[in-house]
Design an enzyme around this catalytic site. Structure first.
Site, short mmCIF file in Angstrom:
data_model
loop_
_atom_site.label_atom_id
_atom_site.label_comp_id
_atom_site.label_asym_id
_atom_site.label_seq_id
_atom_site.Cartn_x
_atom_site.Cartn_y
_atom_site.Cartn_z
CE LYS A 263 -28.09 -56.56 -8.87
NZ LYS A 263 -29.38 -56.59 -8.20
CG LEU B 205 -35.24 -54.39 -15.30
CD1 LEU B 205 -35.31 -52.89 -15.55
CD2 LEU B 205 -33.95 -54.96 -15.88
CG ASP B 206 -32.11 -58.08 -9.89
OD1 ASP B 206 -32.88 -58.99 -10.24
OD2 ASP B 206 -30.87 -58.14 -9.96
CE LYS B 207 -37.58 -53.24 -2.66
NZ LYS B 207 -37.88 -53.76 -1.32
CB THR C 82 -32.11 -53.35 -11.84
OG1 THR C 82 -31.22 -54.31 -11.30
CG2 THR C 82 -31.69 -53.02 -13.26
#
Ligand code: URA
Length: 233
Positions: free
Chosen positions: A187, A102-104, A106
């Site tokens: 995104k 997961l992105d930082k 998220t």
């Protein structure tokens, strides 16, 4: 511990697969062929062979983490805190890793495990494991945007994104279920339809829901039946 659980934990197969393996008499305990999947064994002392070979047993662990924003989905990082830093010293083992990224920024459902074969199966693009995200957007989501997200959009890959399911739950919040896992996919999908993500939380993964009693940064072990759901995903 039950023999079938031992074999599952050792990565031999799912509960139903190991039951079948035992039924086919492919397993011996201390030199005797066994057919009772529920036989109680001592993982430290008993000698268990599958197809004549001793099993390398490492207890498999599965944690559901409610990932907070601000930590990275990696096992180590030179500058940021990682999701593994959230494990208590008693739970930490150096073979645990996040199954996927997961992105930082998220939040939400992240599986931490040392079960490499399961993680591989869950993450392989061929498998199409469902992932649902709660997506907060910069501007109100239009009907046209929803339809485009559902049909598939061009995010600069060879092919458009696969059909997804999108449901509006507030003017600027939607639930988006995707089956792929391309880099920054959600995104990029929102950008492709002329909107922008301002907040992202994964609320389900592979048939399991995020446990809402876990605050961001908290985690718990999955139950046996939850692990079985992931195996079947
Ligand atoms: N899609 C994104 O854009 N970011 C995530 O963290 C997960 C899915």
């Amino acid at each position: 511990m039950r023999l079938d659980k031992y074999l599952c934990d050792a990565g031999i197969g799912t509960r139903s697969q190991v039951k079948e393996i035992i039924r086919r008499k492919a397993v011996t305990v201390n030199g005797k062929t066994v057919t009772d999947a529920g036989l109680k064994i001592d993982a430290e002392k008993d000698i268990i062979l599958y197809q004549g070979r001793q099993i390398a047993y490492t207890a498999l662990v599965y944690y559901l983490l409610n990932k907070p924003a601000g930590v990275v989905s990696a096992t180590r990082d030179p500058s940021d805190r990682t999701v593994l830093d959230l494990l208590s010293p008693t739970d930490y083992r150096d073979d645990i890793f996040p199954a996927g990224r997961l992105d930082k920024d998220t939040e939400g459902f992240l599986l931490l495990t040392n079960d490499g074969p399961l993680a591989h199966r869950l993450l392989t693009p061929k498998r199409h494991v469902d992932k649902t995200y709660e997506v907060h957007t910069e501007s109100p989501v239009t009907e046209a945007q929803l339809r485009l997200l559902e049909t598939g959009v061009d995010i600069g890959e060879d092919k458009p994104t696969a059909p997804a399911s999108a449901t509006l739950i507030a003017e600027q919040v939607l639930l988006l279920t995707i089956h792929e896992g391309k880099f920054h996919q959600v995104k990029r999908m929102l950008e492709a339809v002329g909107n922008r993500v301002t907040g992202l939380k994964r609320i389900s993964f592979g048939g399991l829901e995020l446990d809402e009693t876990l605050l961001p940064g908290q985690y718990r072990a999955l139950t046996e039946s939850e692990v079985a759901i992931l195996h079947e995903a």
